[in-house]
Design an enzyme around this catalytic site. Structure first.
Site, mmCIF file in Angstrom:
data_model
loop_
_atom_site.group_PDB
_atom_site.id
_atom_site.type_symbol
_atom_site.label_atom_id
_atom_site.label_comp_id
_atom_site.label_asym_id
_atom_site.label_seq_id
_atom_site.Cartn_x
_atom_site.Cartn_y
_atom_site.Cartn_z
ATOM 1 N N ASP A 51 70.477 42.277 74.577
ATOM 2 C CA ASP A 51 70.671 42.803 73.220
ATOM 3 C C ASP A 51 71.263 44.200 73.203
ATOM 4 O OD1 ASP A 51 68.462 43.929 74.392
ATOM 5 O OD2 ASP A 51 67.219 43.894 72.597
ATOM 6 N N LYS A 52 71.911 44.617 74.286
ATOM 7 C CA LYS A 52 72.480 45.961 74.324
ATOM 8 C C LYS A 52 73.727 46.055 73.440
ATOM 9 C CE LYS A 52 69.318 46.837 77.374
ATOM 10 N NZ LYS A 52 68.714 45.497 77.516
ATOM 11 N N SER A 53 74.164 47.291 73.200
ATOM 12 C CA SER A 53 75.278 47.517 72.270
ATOM 13 C C SER A 53 76.566 46.831 72.719
ATOM 14 C CB SER A 53 75.522 49.019 72.115
ATOM 15 O OG SER A 53 74.361 49.670 71.647
#
Length: 429
Positions: free
Chosen positions: A221-223
């Site tokens: 779920d990282k940018s």
């Protein structure tokens, strides 16, 4: 979706008796649709991003060191764009955020087995990366806002730690100016674990650019979400060259990372660990960079919308940033002040029943590896003894509720969250 009163900032929300009955007790939930999270397929991706991956696959060139000039490879382009975006001299794409932290520590040239400080409130990957680099994690307490406690950091520095790994946990910046000043006093390097905070800043300066190294992830779920992956930033040319070799640049491939004369680093003097990013992930990450500003703006919008409506609500303490806007906004974290871990676990279950995913970080029945007492690989099997050794972090993590905030949430979804929190809080009271 159940009927409910519109959330307001400030005073309590008034629910009818039907509305007030919790879903966990058989009442109607605030929302029935799924709460978007990465493990349910929630991604921030466009058809252009998909096309970039397809092109990389069709090229048949999947290894970052092939016949092309390095700037023409997907990985080379991605690294140069990262350097421009963050304003650093060097960037190195690698296989994960964990390996990025380890590469930074390895490149610092510490004596094997050196004590390295890191916060007790972090993901298990942080101490794991310290162990991967051959060093010994030293845990530091957190404060009431779940930031690295500066007084406890002073204590471990005085006891001889040789490096500090700072974590911007759940997207909230640590106090980097103060931490770097303390580390400078003791002459130790700082590595920023900016894995959960890609794109966040303190003022105009990006997290990951304060320390000697900044480590990032492109996983889940990282940018920038490529499934797996990470990268390392630094302005230290020679240390960067060592990190490149450690990552797996053999037989003079290190030289490709430098436009001019490379530093005098012997690429046969270091082991190679194959921590490289491949061309397909680099192609996706490079494409995702185009829409990163939009994603960051949505995180900030959603977090601001929710925080404004929960600010001042009795019974919860929203996590305070170290400076205005010094957070990513991809997670809402607050404490139920004075609540027991059991009460917090019930609170999180009740929120989930209302249709909002939540987790009590200190739930004793949850194998949550953000709770340090579950790190048996480091602290052994006695969780009670581990908690007793770090009482401050035990208390604050034990009161913490964590709710993921997708960039794909609409403001109606954010209002559902606020309503659900107020509803469950009323029942708890």
């Amino acid at each position: 979706m159940a009927a409910r009163r519109a959330p307001t900032s400030g005073g309590p929300t008034v629910f009818t008796s039907q509305e007030a009955r919790l879903a966990v007790e058989g009442g109607s939930p605030v929302r029935t649709g799924p709460w978007p999270t990465y493990d349910k397929g929630d991604v921030f991706i466009s058809t252009e991003d998909e096309a970039a991956v397809t092109e990389a696959v069709r090229s048949r060139l999947y290894f970052r060191y092939d016949h092309r000039p390095y700037p023409d490879t997907c990985t080379g382009r991605f690294e140069r764009r990262l350097s421009r975006y963050f304003g650093t001299a060097h960037a190195l794409a690698c296989s994960s955020g964990t390996t990025a932290i380890a590469l930074g520590l390895l490149a610092c040239g510490l004596e094997p087995g050196s004590p390295v400080a890191c916060p007790a409130f972090t993901f298990a990957a942080t101490p794991s990366a310290i162990l991967l680099a051959g060093h010994r994690p030293v845990l530091v307490e957190c404060d009431a806002d779940l930031h690295l406690d500066l007084d406890d950091l002073k204590r471990v520095l005085s006891e001889g730690v040789k490096a500090v790994v700072v974590v911007h946990m759940r997207g909230f910046a640590s106090d980097m100016p103060a931490i770097c000043d303390l580390a400078d006093e003791w002459g130790v390097p700082v590595i920023e674990d900016a894995v959960p905070a890609l794109g966040a800043r303190i003022g105009d300066r990006h997290l990951g650019t304060f320390g000697r190294f900044g480590a990032f992830s492109t996983q889940s779920d990282k940018s920038l979400n490529t499934g797996e992956g990470g990268f390392l930033l630094t302005d230290d040319e020679e240390a960067h060259a060592r990190a490149v070799v450690y990552s797996g640049a053999y037989e003079n491939r290190m030289n490709r990372h430098f436009e001019g004369e490379p530093p005098a680093v012997d690429d046969l003097a270091y082991p190679i660990f194959s921590f490289r990013m491949d061309e397909i992930r680099a192609a996706l990450a490079d494409a995702l960079l185009d829409r990163l500003p939009r994603r960051l703006a949505l995180h900030q919008r959603n977090y601001g919308h929710v925080a404004e409506r929960l600010d001042g609500v009795d019974g919860i303490a929203l996590r305070r940033p170290v400076a205005s806007g010094a957070y990513l906004g991809e997670a809402l974290v607050f404490r139920l002040e004075g609540a027991t871990p059991e009460q917090c676990a019930w609170f999180a279950r009740a929120l989930c029943a209302e249709g909002v995913d939540a987790r009590a970080l200190g739930d004793r029945g949850d194998k949550n590896v953000r709770s340090f007492w579950n790190w048996r690989f480091l602290l052994g099997p006695d969780a009670d003894a581990a908690r007793a050794a770090l009482p401050q972090t035990t208390r604050y993590v034990g009161e913490a509720i964590d709710i993921p905030l997708s960039a794909n949430l609409g403001l109606d979804d954010c209002d559902d969250l606020v309503t659900a929190v107020r509803k469950v809080l009323s029942a708890l009271a």
